[in-house]
Write an enzyme that holds these catalytic residues in place. Structure first.
Site, PDB file in Angstrom:
ATOM      1  CG  ASP A  35      63.240  54.082 -45.331  1.00  0.00           C
ATOM      2  OD1 ASP A  35      64.049  52.934 -46.324  1.00  0.00           O
ATOM      3  OD2 ASP A  35      62.586  54.572 -46.147  1.00  0.00           O
ATOM      4  CG  ASN A  91      66.032  48.974 -54.909  1.00  0.00           C
ATOM      5  OD1 ASN A  91      64.518  48.896 -55.719  1.00  0.00           O
ATOM      6  ND2 ASN A  91      65.331  50.110 -54.049  1.00  0.00           N
ATOM      7  CD  GLN A  98      71.688  52.611 -55.566  1.00  0.00           C
ATOM      8  OE1 GLN A  98      72.041  52.324 -56.476  1.00  0.00           O
ATOM      9  NE2 GLN A  98      72.688  53.259 -54.353  1.00  0.00           N
ATOM     10  CB  VAL A 100      70.304  56.578 -50.927  1.00  0.00           C
ATOM     11  CG1 VAL A 100      71.848  56.970 -50.265  1.00  0.00           C
ATOM     12  CG2 VAL A 100      69.247  57.528 -49.913  1.00  0.00           C
ATOM     13  CG  HIS A 104      70.665  51.626 -48.753  1.00  0.00           C
ATOM     14  ND1 HIS A 104      71.389  52.386 -49.855  1.00  0.00           N
ATOM     15  CD2 HIS A 104      69.754  51.236 -49.344  1.00  0.00           C
ATOM     16  CE1 HIS A 104      70.236  52.757 -50.760  1.00  0.00           C
ATOM     17  NE2 HIS A 104      69.387  52.093 -50.652  1.00  0.00           N
ATOM     18  CG  HIS A 106      65.519  48.941 -48.830  1.00  0.00           C
ATOM     19  ND1 HIS A 106      64.735  49.805 -48.698  1.00  0.00           N
ATOM     20  CD2 HIS A 106      66.340  49.456 -50.210  1.00  0.00           C
ATOM     21  CE1 HIS A 106      65.359  50.647 -49.164  1.00  0.00           C
ATOM     22  NE2 HIS A 106      66.277  50.225 -50.229  1.00  0.00           N
TER      23      HIS A 106
HETATM   24  P1  AMP Z   1      67.429  53.396 -52.508  1.00  0.00           P
HETATM   25  O1  AMP Z   1      65.746  53.851 -53.148  1.00  0.00           O
HETATM   26  O2  AMP Z   1      66.793  51.495 -52.657  1.00  0.00           O
HETATM   27  O3  AMP Z   1      67.957  54.361 -52.967  1.00  0.00           O
HETATM   28  O4  AMP Z   1      66.353  53.777 -51.423  1.00  0.00           O
HETATM   29  C1  AMP Z   1      67.090  54.630 -50.060  1.00  0.00           C
HETATM   30  C2  AMP Z   1      66.015  54.445 -48.850  1.00  0.00           C
HETATM   31  O5  AMP Z   1      66.425  55.772 -47.598  1.00  0.00           O
HETATM   32  C3  AMP Z   1      64.628  54.627 -49.019  1.00  0.00           C
HETATM   33  O6  AMP Z   1      63.619  53.766 -48.556  1.00  0.00           O
HETATM   34  C4  AMP Z   1      64.224  56.111 -48.249  1.00  0.00           C
HETATM   35  O7  AMP Z   1      63.424  56.077 -47.982  1.00  0.00           O
HETATM   36  C5  AMP Z   1      65.156  55.826 -47.288  1.00  0.00           C
HETATM   37  N1  AMP Z   1      65.662  57.470 -46.426  1.00  0.00           N
HETATM   38  C6  AMP Z   1      65.764  58.606 -47.704  1.00  0.00           C
HETATM   39  N2  AMP Z   1      67.010  59.468 -46.695  1.00  0.00           N
HETATM   40  C7  AMP Z   1      66.598  58.618 -45.444  1.00  0.00           C
HETATM   41  C8  AMP Z   1      67.023  59.430 -43.892  1.00  0.00           C
HETATM   42  N3  AMP Z   1      67.228  60.603 -43.919  1.00  0.00           N
HETATM   43  N4  AMP Z   1      66.552  58.686 -43.286  1.00  0.00           N
HETATM   44  C9  AMP Z   1      66.151  57.560 -42.866  1.00  0.00           C
HETATM   45  N5  AMP Z   1      65.568  56.340 -44.398  1.00  0.00           N
HETATM   46  C10 AMP Z   1      66.032  57.743 -45.452  1.00  0.00           C
END
Ligand code: AMP
Length: 118
Positions: A35, A91, A98, A100, A104, A106
């Site tokens: 992350d 999430n 959430q 992204v 995924h 975590h």
């Molecule tokens: P979520 O909030 O559950 O959708 O988690 C998305 C995660 O993606 C967050 O913990 C971010 O820090 C992580 N994230 C966003 N952009 C990137 C990236 N370019 N590379 C790695 N992790 C990322």
């Protein structure tokens, strides 16, 4: 960025190496990378190659894939040396954080955790 990466999710772009990421594991079905904004000393995202937006968007056909993601999360935790103490988080939906919309898991470890999670 190349034309080929247009329309891909952020995580597809990382998996396909269109943009940088620290990939720690990959196979035919998923990849795991660090992350970018870690919430714990170990914070790895396990991501299916298939761009399922949210857990609720997975179908019965994805059942084996979902199990594989869990198995992979456990393996990644073991590889990181945190196999005895890690937390998995999914999430599902913007209202619970959430950001992204490519499913995924975590994998979080290396510090104290509260229950229930905040
Ligand atoms: P979520 O909030 O559950 O959708 O988690 C998305 C995660 O993606 C967050 O913990 C971010 O820090 C992580 N994230 C966003 N952009 C990137 C990236 N370019 N590379 C790695 N992790 C990322």
């Amino acid at each position: 960025m190349s034309e080929a990466s247009e329309g891909k999710t952020l995580f597809q772009k990382i998996i396909d190496r269109d943009i940088p990421g620290t990939i720690v594991y990959e196979d035919d079905h998923c990849a795991a990378f660090r992350d970018i904004n870690p919430g714990a000393p170990t914070h790895i995202l396990v991501v299916p190659r298939k761009p399922i937006p949210r857990l609720v968007d997975a179908s019965d056909d994805d059942q084996a894939l979902l199990g594989h993601l869990m198995r992979t999360a456990a393996k990644v935790a073991q590889d990181e040396g945190v196999g005895d103490a890690f937390r998995l988080v999914i999430n599902n939906g913007a209202d619970v954080g959430q950001t992204v919309f490519h499913l995924h898991l975590h994998v979080l470890a290396g510090r104290e955790f509260q229950w229930p999670p905040g």
